[in-house]
Scaffold this active site. Structure first.
Site, PDB file in Angstrom:
ATOM      1  N   GLU A   7      38.151  36.423  32.787  1.00 27.28           N
ATOM      2  CA  GLU A   7      38.231  35.155  33.523  1.00 27.28           C
ATOM      3  C   GLU A   7      37.420  34.029  32.902  1.00 27.28           C
ATOM      4  O   GLU A   7      37.806  32.877  32.977  1.00 27.28           O
ATOM      5  CB  GLU A   7      37.719  35.324  34.980  1.00 27.28           C
ATOM      6  CG  GLU A   7      38.460  36.336  35.788  1.00 27.28           C
ATOM      7  CD  GLU A   7      37.767  37.677  35.767  1.00 27.28           C
ATOM      8  OE1 GLU A   7      37.213  38.028  34.711  1.00 27.28           O
ATOM      9  OE2 GLU A   7      37.781  38.364  36.789  1.00 27.28           O
ATOM     10  N   ASP A  80      38.191  40.885  36.759  1.00 26.55           N
ATOM     11  CA  ASP A  80      37.287  41.581  37.688  1.00 26.55           C
ATOM     12  C   ASP A  80      37.980  42.724  38.428  1.00 26.55           C
ATOM     13  O   ASP A  80      39.201  42.695  38.623  1.00 26.55           O
ATOM     14  CB  ASP A  80      36.714  40.578  38.702  1.00 26.55           C
ATOM     15  CG  ASP A  80      35.673  39.654  38.075  1.00 26.55           C
ATOM     16  OD1 ASP A  80      35.165  40.008  36.991  1.00 26.55           O
ATOM     17  OD2 ASP A  80      35.383  38.593  38.661  1.00 26.55           O
ATOM     18  N   ASP A  82      38.186  43.614  41.533  1.00 23.69           N
ATOM     19  CA  ASP A  82      38.614  43.481  42.927  1.00 23.69           C
ATOM     20  C   ASP A  82      40.030  42.915  42.992  1.00 23.69           C
ATOM     21  O   ASP A  82      40.665  42.684  41.966  1.00 23.69           O
ATOM     22  CB  ASP A  82      37.629  42.605  43.711  1.00 23.69           C
ATOM     23  CG  ASP A  82      37.415  41.250  43.052  1.00 23.69           C
ATOM     24  OD1 ASP A  82      38.191  40.894  42.137  1.00 23.69           O
ATOM     25  OD2 ASP A  82      36.463  40.536  43.435  1.00 23.69           O
ATOM     26  N   GLU A  84      41.078  40.013  43.795  1.00 21.25           N
ATOM     27  CA  GLU A  84      41.192  38.671  43.212  1.00 21.25           C
ATOM     28  C   GLU A  84      41.389  38.785  41.703  1.00 21.25           C
ATOM     29  O   GLU A  84      42.226  38.097  41.117  1.00 21.25           O
ATOM     30  CB  GLU A  84      39.933  37.857  43.532  1.00 21.25           C
ATOM     31  CG  GLU A  84      40.112  36.364  43.464  1.00 21.25           C
ATOM     32  CD  GLU A  84      40.954  35.797  44.601  1.00 21.25           C
ATOM     33  OE1 GLU A  84      41.513  34.711  44.403  1.00 21.25           O
ATOM     34  OE2 GLU A  84      41.061  36.428  45.664  1.00 21.25           O
ATOM     35  N   TYR A 305      28.743  44.430  38.890  1.00 22.99           N
ATOM     36  CA  TYR A 305      29.622  43.458  39.546  1.00 22.99           C
ATOM     37  C   TYR A 305      29.072  43.077  40.921  1.00 22.99           C
ATOM     38  O   TYR A 305      28.661  43.935  41.702  1.00 22.99           O
ATOM     39  CB  TYR A 305      31.026  44.041  39.690  1.00 22.99           C
ATOM     40  CG  TYR A 305      32.044  43.025  40.124  1.00 22.99           C
ATOM     41  CD1 TYR A 305      32.228  41.841  39.419  1.00 22.99           C
ATOM     42  CD2 TYR A 305      32.830  43.246  41.251  1.00 22.99           C
ATOM     43  CE1 TYR A 305      33.176  40.905  39.815  1.00 22.99           C
ATOM     44  CE2 TYR A 305      33.781  42.317  41.659  1.00 22.99           C
ATOM     45  CZ  TYR A 305      33.936  41.148  40.936  1.00 22.99           C
ATOM     46  OH  TYR A 305      34.865  40.211  41.336  1.00 22.99           O
ATOM     47  N   ARG A 307      30.429  41.364  43.550  1.00 23.82           N
ATOM     48  CA  ARG A 307      31.237  41.269  44.778  1.00 23.82           C
ATOM     49  C   ARG A 307      31.610  42.686  45.205  1.00 23.82           C
ATOM     50  O   ARG A 307      32.584  43.246  44.708  1.00 23.82           O
ATOM     51  CB  ARG A 307      32.482  40.404  44.551  1.00 23.82           C
ATOM     52  CG  ARG A 307      32.138  38.940  44.286  1.00 23.82           C
ATOM     53  CD  ARG A 307      33.365  38.043  44.203  1.00 23.82           C
ATOM     54  NE  ARG A 307      32.972  36.702  43.822  1.00 23.82           N
ATOM     55  CZ  ARG A 307      32.943  36.247  42.572  1.00 23.82           C
ATOM     56  NH1 ARG A 307      33.284  37.044  41.579  1.00 23.82           N
ATOM     57  NH2 ARG A 307      32.569  35.015  42.302  1.00 23.82           N
ATOM     58  N   HIS A 352      33.691  51.360  44.161  1.00 17.95           N
ATOM     59  CA  HIS A 352      32.815  50.409  43.475  1.00 17.95           C
ATOM     60  C   HIS A 352      31.372  50.871  43.596  1.00 17.95           C
ATOM     61  O   HIS A 352      31.053  51.796  44.329  1.00 17.95           O
ATOM     62  CB  HIS A 352      32.962  49.014  44.090  1.00 17.95           C
ATOM     63  CG  HIS A 352      34.284  48.389  43.808  1.00 17.95           C
ATOM     64  ND1 HIS A 352      34.654  47.190  44.356  1.00 17.95           N
ATOM     65  CD2 HIS A 352      35.331  48.787  43.053  1.00 17.95           C
ATOM     66  CE1 HIS A 352      35.872  46.873  43.947  1.00 17.95           C
ATOM     67  NE2 HIS A 352      36.301  47.829  43.151  1.00 17.95           N
TER      68      HIS A 352
END
Length: 759
Positions: A7, A80, A82, A84, A305, A307, A352
């Site tokens: 990203e 990432d 997740d 998103e 990470y 989140r 996670h």
């Protein structure tokens, strides 16, 4: 050649360090496409088909990826881990596929929880396909947010005022803040008294609190006025005769366990309590630590990470931690078995990891020279919590002593000492709105049953019950998590959206609803009750999580949501008048015409006005006295500098101000609050200094103290530092969502910017 897509450019730099020359790494700069920003982007009549377009600012990055892909045989999507991140990869994949650029190309999806050599090498050896379950969960969330925003916001424009908007997740959060404020306003304080005894033994003073009075257990409101307290004081003094007798001593040992490693929610809460960071500042800084910092040997990912709602730690991390603790603090500071934690969050993604340092051997002080102040403080917080979570419990010795004061009267003294600090030697978790303790942490002198303790004083203390505290950022994040509203990646945006829309204000680190926020909340809770209901919102989040796990389909969920929601929109538009929402009837007659008064929403907030408007124009401030209009407040000790008449506090369309009683002959006015002098010399005239002022609409700006002689002004806070690029005498401090806080040259023709360390 293999092309790796991530990203952000910062992440690119770190990953390039660990992957060989056969890999090229490029950034998508976030999402590459989004819904078209107009009505019809989500079409309920066509099975909720969604119309996407390339985000204009990222089109050049897509072109760069397309160009590099022509020279590559493999596309590795490494965004990432997740939903998103999954959606970013899917959108890019769809774009490239539609442009027929993936023919004969191998496409792989890889995920990793930390940007380290080991994690990356493991990830590229275990590629997988794109997860359409995660993608569809994100699409469902995006469609729901669009359907709510594009249908509810225009309704707010019609029924309240133009420019307002409502969100699916932000609205329940607004409800929380407004309801807390209403609770505080409705709260009636109750008086109560406690009786303390100041005692002395061997030159060590301590205190005890009355717990039994006249043979009965003392309840909170048993002594509720000064007369009763004074009566009790005299009775106890007479009964004590200068000393209290120790009748019982209880000694116990209790254990206190360390807190679990950080999740997104707990990191935001602790950074708010301990560092004073906003949720956005925390996440921005954590993102930098995750993506990589140059520590002298190239960019290195320093934390996992950020989140996540998991409290798991990998086996490798635990083994490294246990070895470090044993060597640094001693083997006796390790529990026999590694500590394992269970998350309290609903539907936590346990695959996670918690937020931890990528290596506990990277000590905060050793990295200090390579980090900004914010980065170092947050890294140190994460490092300490990571170490503490695998250490032994703290052992605390507690003492409770009962002392008699004549028959039927007992005081209690509490105290404690830390026998073994254990994890507390490294880290202690903070709490929100901690109440003053009853002396539990105080050290008591040695006490034996039967001994007499000298009484220095009997001390009555007056108290009043207090309303629940307003939400801070930390306590709001905690409440959102407890109610299941939002997810780790959304807490910061929920808070910033409410502030950006001016539905809430943050004053002294506490949230207050604005007048507009109150009216919007009233409208939503009255006419869209179901959609701001905490349980409904949480259940919807659970269903989105179920979609991401492949347990539910996303189209039926949208259909189930849309039909009743659209019916409610249409019914409200047809049957609710603007006055139903913006007017609140009062049981009070207008002093001018006798018609009823109501609370109304104007351009500058709520006020009290006559329902007979425009025939009667009576108004007054919502919090003002009924006679405010008839008797303006005289400014004591001052006269008008122009005509020597009295000065009064007046109210205009932009709020209160000081004006001359000789108006309109004399038109002297001045602000109610004096502008604050920044002490920074005006760069234009070099005669005055820049003053902090408020515009008519309440926005802060800075202008020269010699105005109107000098008209220099700037929206951003000035600092007395010359611009290194153009030499302009001042720089300004500017904060944006994208770039954070920077020093910026205020001259339009100069483009100087520099990151600023936040204190």
């Amino acid at each position: 050649m293999k092309l790796v897509i991530v990203e952000s450019p910062a992440k690119c730099k770190t990953i390039k360090k660990y992957l060989g020359s056969e890999y090229e790494v490029l950034a998508s700069y976030g999402h590459v496409r989004d819904l078209v920003p107009k009505e019809g982007a989500v079409d309920p009549a066509n099975n909720f088909s969604m119309k996407y377009q390339v985000i204009e600012r990222n089109d050049r990055h897509v072109q760069a990826i397309a160009k590099a892909l022509k020279k590559s045989d493999t596309l590795i999507l490494a965004t990432d881990p997740d939903r998103e991140g999954e959606a970013i990869s899917w959108h890019l994949y769809e774009l490239l596929k539609n442009r027929k650029l993936l023919k004969d190309k191998q496409v792989q999806r890889v995920v990793f929880n930390e940007i380290t050599q080991k994690a990356l090498q493991e990830a590229v050896t275990k590629p997988r396909d794109l997860s359409m379950d995660l993608v569809n969960a994100q699409q469902a969330r995006r469609a729901l947010d669009y359907l709510v925003g594009f249908n509810l916001s225009p309704l707010l424009w019609k029924k309240i005022r133009r420019g307002l908007s409502a969100g699916r997740v932000q609205s329940p959060a607004l409800r929380m803040i407004v309801e807390r404020e209403e609770e505080i306003e409705a709260f009636v304080a109750r008086e109560y008294w406690t009786i303390e005894a100041d005692l002395l033994k061997q030159e060590q003073s301590f205190s005890a609190k009355l717990t039994q009075y006249k043979g009965n257990k003392l309840e909170q409101f048993d002594i509720n006025n000064g007369d009763s307290a004074n009566e009790a004081e005299q009775l106890l003094i007479n009964a004590a005769k200068g000393a209290l007798t120790v009748v019982k001593v209880q000694k116990k040992q209790r254990k206190r366990n360390p807190a679990a490693p950080f999740t997104t929610s707990t990191l935001q809460q602790e950074a708010s309590r301990k560092l004073g960071f906003t949720a956005q500042r925390t996440m921005r800084t954590a993102q930098q630590l995750y993506e990589g910092i140059d520590t002298g040997s190239g960019a290195t990912g320093l934390i996992t990470y950020m989140r996540t709602d998991s409290v798991n730690l990998s086996e490798d991390a635990i083994q490294e931690l246990r070895g470090f603790i044993s060597e640094t603090y001693g083997a006796d500071q390790l529990p026999k078995e590694p500590r394992l934690y269970k998350t309290k969050a609903k539907n936590a993604q346990e695959a996670h990891e918690a937020i931890r340092t990528t290596s506990i051997l990277r000590l905060p002080n050793e990295l200090k020279a390579h980090l900004t102040k914010d980065q170092h403080r947050l890294y140190e917080l994460i490092w300490k919590r990571t170490v503490a979570c695998q250490m032994i419990h703290a052992t605390i010795d507690t003492v409770a002593a009962d002392l008699s004061c004549g028959e039927g009267n007992t005081f209690r003294a509490n105290g404690s000492t830390i026998a073994n600090p254990g994890f507390m030697a490294v880290y202690m978790e903070s709490v929100d709105d901690a109440k003053k303790d009853d002396g539990d942490e105080k050290l008591l002198p040695p006490l034996k049953e039967g001994e007499q303790i000298t009484l220095s004083k009997i001390r009555p203390e007056q108290h009043f019950t207090e309303p629940p505290p307003r939400y801070s950022e930390a306590s709001l994040v905690k409440a959102l998590e407890e109610h299941g509203i939002g997810r780790p990646s959304t807490y910061a945006s929920i808070i910033s959206t409410l502030q950006d829309r001016e539905y809430v204000q943050l004053e002294k680190k506490r949230f207050y609803p604005t007048d507009v926020g109150r009216v919007v909340n009233k409208f939503l809770t009255q006419y869209f009750t179901r959609y701001v209901d905490y349980d409904f919102t949480a259940k919807l989040e659970d269903e989105l999580d179920a979609i991401s796990r492949g347990e539910e389909d996303w189209i039926p969920l949208l259909r189930q949501f849309w039909s009743p929601f659209k019916e409610r929109i249409d019914h409200t538009e047809e049957n609710v008048k603007r006055s139903d929402v913006t007017h609140e009837a009062l049981d009070e007659a207008c002093p001018t015409c006798g018609k009823p008064l109501s609370i109304r929403l104007g351009r500058h907030g709520r006020f009290i006005g006559c329902t007979n408007y425009p025939e009667c124009d009576y108004t007054r401030d919502l919090n003002g006295d009924k006679k405010e209009q008839e008797a303006p407040e005289i400014v004591e000790g001052r006269k008008c500098p122009e005509c020597n008449s009295d000065l009064v506090i007046k109210r205009g369309k932009y709020g209160k101000f000081i004006g001359c009683t000789n108006y309109p002959t004399c038109r002297h006015i001045e602000p109610l609050e004096k502008p604050e002098d920044t002490g920074v010399e005006c760069p234009k005239c070099a005669k005055g200094t820049l003053m902090k002022r408020k515009s008519r609409r309440g926005k802060i700006f800075y202008s020269c103290s010699t105005y109107p002689e000098c008209d220099y002004a700037t929206w951003n806070e000035p600092i007395a530092e010359p611009c290194p690029s153009c030499g302009w005498p001042v720089l300004t401090i500017k904060t944006t969502k994208r770039k954070g806080t920077e020093k910026v040259c205020p001259q339009k023709e100069c483009s100087f910017t520099e990151p600023m360390e936040e204190s």
